[in-house]
Structure formats: structure tokens, C-alpha cells
Design an enzyme around this catalytic site. Structure first.
Site, PDB file in Angstrom:
ATOM      1  N   HIS B  55       0.853  -1.190   0.000  1.00 53.43           N
ATOM      2  CA  HIS B  55       0.000   0.000   0.000  1.00 53.43           C
ATOM      3  C   HIS B  55       0.892   1.245   0.000  1.00 53.43           C
ATOM      4  O   HIS B  55       2.058   1.199   0.423  1.00 53.43           O
ATOM      5  CB  HIS B  55      -0.885   0.003   1.249  1.00 53.43           C
ATOM      6  CG  HIS B  55      -2.079  -0.909   1.159  1.00 53.43           C
ATOM      7  ND1 HIS B  55      -3.184  -0.779   1.967  1.00 53.43           N
ATOM      8  CD2 HIS B  55      -2.334  -1.971   0.345  1.00 53.43           C
ATOM      9  CE1 HIS B  55      -4.068  -1.714   1.663  1.00 53.43           C
ATOM     10  NE2 HIS B  55      -3.580  -2.459   0.692  1.00 53.43           N
ATOM     11  N   GLU B  57       0.911   3.906   1.876  1.00 50.73           N
ATOM     12  CA  GLU B  57       1.408   4.349   3.190  1.00 50.73           C
ATOM     13  C   GLU B  57       2.588   3.488   3.651  1.00 50.73           C
ATOM     14  O   GLU B  57       3.534   3.992   4.267  1.00 50.73           O
ATOM     15  CB  GLU B  57       0.302   4.250   4.250  1.00 50.73           C
ATOM     16  CG  GLU B  57      -0.936   5.088   3.970  1.00 50.73           C
ATOM     17  CD  GLU B  57      -2.017   4.276   3.275  1.00 50.73           C
ATOM     18  OE1 GLU B  57      -1.702   3.543   2.308  1.00 50.73           O
ATOM     19  OE2 GLU B  57      -3.177   4.376   3.696  1.00 50.73           O
ATOM     20  N   CYS B  85      -6.374   1.971   5.665  1.00 48.72           N
ATOM     21  CA  CYS B  85      -6.986   0.712   6.103  1.00 48.72           C
ATOM     22  C   CYS B  85      -6.404   0.343   7.471  1.00 48.72           C
ATOM     23  O   CYS B  85      -5.474   0.995   7.955  1.00 48.72           O
ATOM     24  CB  CYS B  85      -6.704  -0.382   5.069  1.00 48.72           C
ATOM     25  SG  CYS B  85      -5.001  -0.997   5.119  1.00 48.72           S
ATOM     26  N   CYS B  88      -2.533  -0.058   7.511  1.00 54.27           N
ATOM     27  CA  CYS B  88      -1.779   1.200   7.395  1.00 54.27           C
ATOM     28  C   CYS B  88      -1.981   2.087   8.614  1.00 54.27           C
ATOM     29  O   CYS B  88      -1.032   2.738   9.075  1.00 54.27           O
ATOM     30  CB  CYS B  88      -2.166   1.905   6.103  1.00 54.27           C
ATOM     31  SG  CYS B  88      -1.666   0.961   4.643  1.00 54.27           S
TER      32      CYS B  88
END
Lengths: 154, 154
Positions: B55, B57, B85, B88
Site C-alpha cells: 500500500h 502508506e 486501512c 496502514c
């Protein structure tokens, strides 16, 4: 023939935790298993690795994705000596791991029931979970590590 | 002199999201800022990277830890085009990021208030948060991406 039950694989995760302790890291270890075979393992490396992401579960998930060449770890089980934190529980959801087995409960950061249960929310995918497998051994290795860090002062 | 406010850095995160879209990835981008300077950036790479951890992040946090040579990102701000999410948001807590600024809300997986608010639990460290910065632009890039994936059938 070895009966490869949950305790069998938790003992493998404990070996990883012991290696972490020898490397002056908080002793947490993890293995990922598919169809009864170990696919990947990981251990906490946060201090020496100088990286907040270097938890045992993250290392194991990273290796398992590379091993299967997929972000979906369907049919995989993750064994970890300490209840996953929110980051790791979230990574377990994101990677579609089918089942999570942890040892010691973590009342400070556990995200599988202790502080929060991330697996009880309506996400796309939710794993089965089983806590407390070899919890004494998994907890002892942690408490012994911290005792050595902070020896009694009297 | 450029006024480097929240929108300024969110526009930088949007550039990362656009690069993700061009690479056939769900367009989410992130930047980490310390003392008004960009320290690290990241974008979603899950599909081509074949890894559930990739992801935006996580990439940015990984790079920022390497940049500062520390797992503690104290005094850092993370700008991301979509609400983090659980994985993260957990990584943000673990890395001690001081402030999180996100664009679009994520009603399916958002862990900063939409599905759950991980920053409302009694963890060791909790960041400040600010949602909805340039939320139309951050949301539009996502909805346009999915429209192209699923063209109208009539």
C-alpha cells in the site's frame, strides 16, 4: 509420522522468537503454513532493522507473497507467538490469510480480541482465529526477555 | 514563497496516485513530510508487485524509516489520498507518526473513523488526524479508475 498440529507449528514460531531474543529484539516469531508445509517465517527485527514495519508477521507475509507470487495467501495459516497488533492483523486481512493461530495474548496492543477484535468487523475477508496455543511458552520467552532488560535493583 | 499547507502536500500525494493509475494500480498515493519537507513518498503497487503489503502508506513509512535511520517517525506527517486501512493505520501508530491527513473517506475499509477508528483506542501513541482534504479530487481519481475498469454495458 509427525502429527503436524497447531502446537507443532507454534514451536517453529517459537524458534524464530528465540532467534529474535538472541539478536536483542523483543522475541516474537511467526511462520506461514500452506497444506501442512512451512512456506515462510519471520521474526521481529524492529530495533536492529530500525524500521516500524519489521514485525514477525509482516516479514512472514512478505516472504509468503513472494513465494506464491501473489498478494492473496488463500489457504494459508499464520502462526505467531504473540497476538497480532493492528498493523499485523490488518495485513492478515489484506493478504486473505485463512486462519490465524497465536500464542500469548497482548493486553496492550492485541487486535484479535484483547484491545480490539479487527476480525469482527465487516471487511471483505475475515480469517478464523485461535488464541492461546502454547501461551505459557510464548509468554515466558517475552517475560524473560524483559526481566533481563530490567534486572531487579535490590 | 510557496505556502506549504495541507492541500499543497495532498497534491503531491495525488501525483503519486496518478502514477499508480497509469500502472494499472488502484490510485492511492502518500507522502511523508517532516518540518515542511517531503521525506518519502509511496503509491499503491499491490497488483503488479503481487504483495498484500504494498500500500502507498507502507511504502512511504518504509522509505521514511530508512531515511531517518529510525523506526520512530516522530514529528512526521503522513498525507494520503484515501483513508488508511487497518494495516496502514496500525503502521502509522507503530511508527509514531505525529499527524495523518487523508483525502477521500473509505466506507469499506477506513480505519480512521469510517469502519473503525483505530486512533481512538488506548495505544502507546496516537496521531492527530484530519480527513477530507481535497476529498473530491482524491475520490474522483478512484471513481474514474473503476469506471474505466468496468465500462457501462448498455
Amino acid at each position: 509420522m509427525i502429527d503436524k498440529n497447531d502446537e507443532y507449528f507454534m514451536k517453529k514460531a517459537l524458534i524464530m522468537a528465540k532467534i529474535a531474543a538472541k539478536n536483542a529484539e523483543i522475541p516474537v516469531g511467526a511462520v506461514i503454513v500452506k497444506e501442512g508445509e512451512i512456506l515462510a517465517c519471520g521474526r521481529n527485527r524492529r530495533e536492529r532493522g530500525k524500521n516500524a514495519l519489521y514485525h514477525a508477521e509482516i516479514e512472514a507475509i512478505n516472504k509468503a507473497c513472494k513465494c506464491l507470487n501473489s498478494w492473496r495467501l488463500l489457504g494459508c495459516e499464520l502462526f505467531v507467538t504473540l497476538e497480532p497488533c493492528p498493523m499485523c492483523a490488518g495485513a492478515i486481512i489484506n493478504s486473505r490469510i485463512s486462519r490465524v493461530i497465536f500464542g500469548a495474548y497482548d493486553p496492550k496492543a492485541g487486535a484479535c480480541g484483547s484491545v480490539i477484535d479487527l476480525f469482527s468487523y465487516p471487511y471483505n475477508h475475515l480469517p478464523q482465529k485461535c488464541g492461546g496455543v502454547l501461551k505459557e511458552q510464548c509468554g515466558d520467552i517475552l517475560s524473560n526477555f524483559f526481566k533481563k532488560l530490567r534486572p531487579p535493583t535490590d
